[in-house]
Design an enzyme around this catalytic site. Structure first.
Site, mmCIF file in Angstrom:
data_model
loop_
_atom_site.group_PDB
_atom_site.id
_atom_site.type_symbol
_atom_site.label_atom_id
_atom_site.label_comp_id
_atom_site.label_asym_id
_atom_site.label_seq_id
_atom_site.Cartn_x
_atom_site.Cartn_y
_atom_site.Cartn_z
ATOM 1 N N SER A 101 -33.912 6.257 -2.935
ATOM 2 C CA SER A 101 -34.480 6.375 -1.590
ATOM 3 C C SER A 101 -34.135 7.674 -0.875
ATOM 4 C CB SER A 101 -34.015 5.200 -0.725
ATOM 5 O OG SER A 101 -34.493 3.983 -1.225
ATOM 6 N N PHE A 279 -27.220 -5.032 14.839
ATOM 7 C CA PHE A 279 -27.177 -6.484 14.784
ATOM 8 C C PHE A 279 -26.323 -7.072 13.668
ATOM 9 C CE2 PHE A 279 -31.162 -5.119 16.767
ATOM 10 C CZ PHE A 279 -31.010 -5.720 18.009
ATOM 11 N N GLU A 280 -25.755 -6.226 12.808
ATOM 12 C CA GLU A 280 -24.868 -6.693 11.748
ATOM 13 C C GLU A 280 -23.861 -5.592 11.415
ATOM 14 O OE1 GLU A 280 -24.425 -9.485 9.889
ATOM 15 O OE2 GLU A 280 -25.939 -10.636 10.943
ATOM 16 N N ASP A 328 -36.349 -3.844 -0.725
ATOM 17 C CA ASP A 328 -35.622 -3.208 -1.814
ATOM 18 C C ASP A 328 -34.457 -4.065 -2.289
ATOM 19 O OD1 ASP A 328 -34.812 -0.516 -3.267
ATOM 20 O OD2 ASP A 328 -33.017 -1.124 -2.163
ATOM 21 N N HIS A 332 -33.775 -5.765 -6.006
ATOM 22 C CA HIS A 332 -32.589 -5.461 -6.814
ATOM 23 C C HIS A 332 -31.907 -6.741 -7.294
ATOM 24 C CE1 HIS A 332 -32.418 -1.153 -6.715
ATOM 25 N NE2 HIS A 332 -32.318 -1.071 -5.397
ATOM 26 N N HIS A 370 -40.478 4.240 -2.987
ATOM 27 C CA HIS A 370 -40.535 4.066 -4.430
ATOM 28 C C HIS A 370 -40.953 2.638 -4.720
ATOM 29 C CE1 HIS A 370 -36.874 1.736 -4.014
ATOM 30 N NE2 HIS A 370 -36.362 2.735 -3.302
#
Length: 501
Positions: A101, A279-280, A328, A332, A370
């Protein structure tokens, strides 16, 4: 004679016959003949990036969304598929056939292809180059930075960490995408970490006046190690330098900070303040899992909505990058359910944006950095659940492979392989390949991980071309098969920005 007209956005599962396709073809031709380019300047540009959103992912997500709504999945359309112009993007980087990326997003936002791991620096920079002088000598100006220099408002939204590769490429210049906090830097490196560049790159004697909107995950990379996370007290910050970049962002840019859904909902864009939403500690929750989050998180569409409201206060216009980063991550993990549901969430955000802006002065682009190795195959009958086992036309039970076991329509070329249950982040590599009889397994379960051909610790990216969808000023310039870096030049020209050439 029963017929079905091709109506964009309203798909029915009515019976089809030859007249259906005749009507569809004639309607599509008539609509195409009415297309005309928007030749004026783009006051605003919204760049949507589906991280890892390959063509097969789009196809499967289209069917998934339609079937989820009880409609004809094959004839469904995602929101961005209704944009009028389309091209293909060649995603190889300067040194890789199948890229990551960092260089792909660098190509999109700078117009220059670079090496694996590099963020908005040219290919003269090797990965993990530790010298600030080398980075500065080879840095590339991004479209976001140009928008800042033109006096426009700017914004970044991501469901990943805001320091992750795709969002980071819009504002950071470094030789290693993993240097998100100063604690990630190797000994002796005199470069600035990615999170610090969010603050230090903008302002007087720097570039523009800073971001008006920044939303996503990744609080930990902005907080000092001694500070606890507000949502998870057992998680600490990652910064060695003691800087609280969240507080610095608020102070330097007059920004209002939110970290949960209630605070997000309460923020009024008319307040005149900028908006920082984290937010995380790391990536945001998958869209499927948002509603079970303790503090709550806004959807990608909700963040896009609020961002546009903030950015449109600037009469000169704005540049907004919106990333669906977790497409993505689900791929994975070989977890097709979340891959597809994240893509649908991106479609919802695009639909929201298209409903809010004037397409005569706003260029909307939807693309991917991608692809992934997700495949669709097996001759399943029309209407078969896209996440289900392959059932041939006329058959009542799943088809069996040569090993005597049923198989799914969606699979991946490589990765961790079959796993039933558990979360979408992990599946045992020791179980890779066809190791189980799935006759009694619910392959449509959100936690099912698809089978693979090549066993790896994690599924990889894929190297084929990805799509570019576009509408608005300059959108007609997306045609044919283009280098990924071409996207930058269309945006730059549409906004009338000063060129480097």
């Amino acid at each position: 004679m029963l017929t079905v007209a091709c109506v964009v956005g309203s798909v029915s599962a009515m019976a089809e016959n030859a007249q259906t396709w005749i009507n569809d073809g004639e309607a599509a031709l008539a609509a195409a003949k009415k297309l005309h380019p928007e030749l004026g300047r783009a006051k605003n540009v919204i760049l949507f990036v589906g991280d890892g959103m390959g063509i097969s992912t789009i196809t499967a997500s289209r069917i998934f969304e339609g079937q989820s709504k009880g409609l004809d999945g094959e004839r469904n359309q995602l929101a961005f598929e209704r944009l009028p112009y389309l091209a293909l993007s060649k995603t190889y980087s300067a040194n890789q056939q199948t890229s990551d990326s960092a260089p792909t997003m660098t190509a999109i936002v700078t117009g220059v292809k670079t090496n694996d791991g590099g963020l908005s620096v040219n290919q003269a920079v090797v990965r993990s180059e530790p010298s600030h002088a080398v980075i500065q000598a080879n840095k590339l100006t991004t479209i976001l930075e140009q928008a800042e220099m033109s006096g426009r408002a700017t914004g970044i939204i991501s469901t990943a960490r805001v320091t992750h590769a795709t969002p980071a490429a819009t504002y950071a210049h470094t030789s290693n995408r993993d240097w998100e906090a100063d604690s990630n830097l190797p000994a002796g490196a005199d470069v600035k970490d990615i999170a610090a560049q969010l603050i230090d790159s903008f302002g007087p004697k720097q570039i523009g006046d800073g971001l008006e909107v920044l939303m996503g995950g990744g609080r930990s990379n902005l907080l000092p190690k001694a500070q606890s996370d507000p949502e998870y007290p057992n998680i600490k910050g990652k910064r060695n330098d003691g800087r609280d970049l969240i507080q610095e962002f608020q102070t330097k840019f007059n920004a209002h900070y939110v970290w949960n859904k209630a605070q997000f909902d309460a923020f009024n864009p008319a307040s005149g303040q900028r908006l920082l939403g984290l937010f995380e500690p790391s990536h945001m929750q998958y869209d499927h899992d948002r509603l079970t989050d303790t503090a709550g998180e806004p959807s990608l569409a909700e963040m896009t909505d609020k961002a546009i409201e903030v950015l449109k206060r600037n009469k000169k216009g704005y540049f907004l990058m919106v990333e669906a980063g977790r497409i993505d991550h689900a791929s994975h993990a070989n977890n097709a359910f979340r891959t597809l549901s994240e893509t649908v969430a991106l479609s919802d955000a695009v639909k929201l944006a298209m409903s809010k802006v004037d397409m005569r002065d706003t260029l909307i682009i939807v693309t991917a950095d991608h692809s992934h190795t997700l495949t669709i195959g097996g001759y399943a009958k029309r209407g078969n659940p896209i996440l289900g086992k392959v059932i041939f036309p006329g058959a009542a039970v799943p088809e069996k492979a040569l090993d005597g076991n049923p198989y799914t329509t969606i699979s991946f070329a490589n990765g961790t392989g079959y796993a039933a249950g558990g979360d979408a982040h992990s599946a045992s590599a020791s179980r890779a390949g066809r190791v189980a009889d799935m006759s009694t397994v619910d392959t449509e379960d959100p936690d099912f991980h698809q089978e693979v051909m090549v066993p790896l610790a994690a599924e990889t990216h894929a190297g084929e071309d990805v799509a570019i969808f576009a509408g608005g000023p300059n959108a007609h310039l997306f045609h044919g098969i283009q280098e990924q870096s071409y996207i930058y030049y269309v945006m730059e020209d549409a906004m009338g920005l000063a060129t480097r050439r």
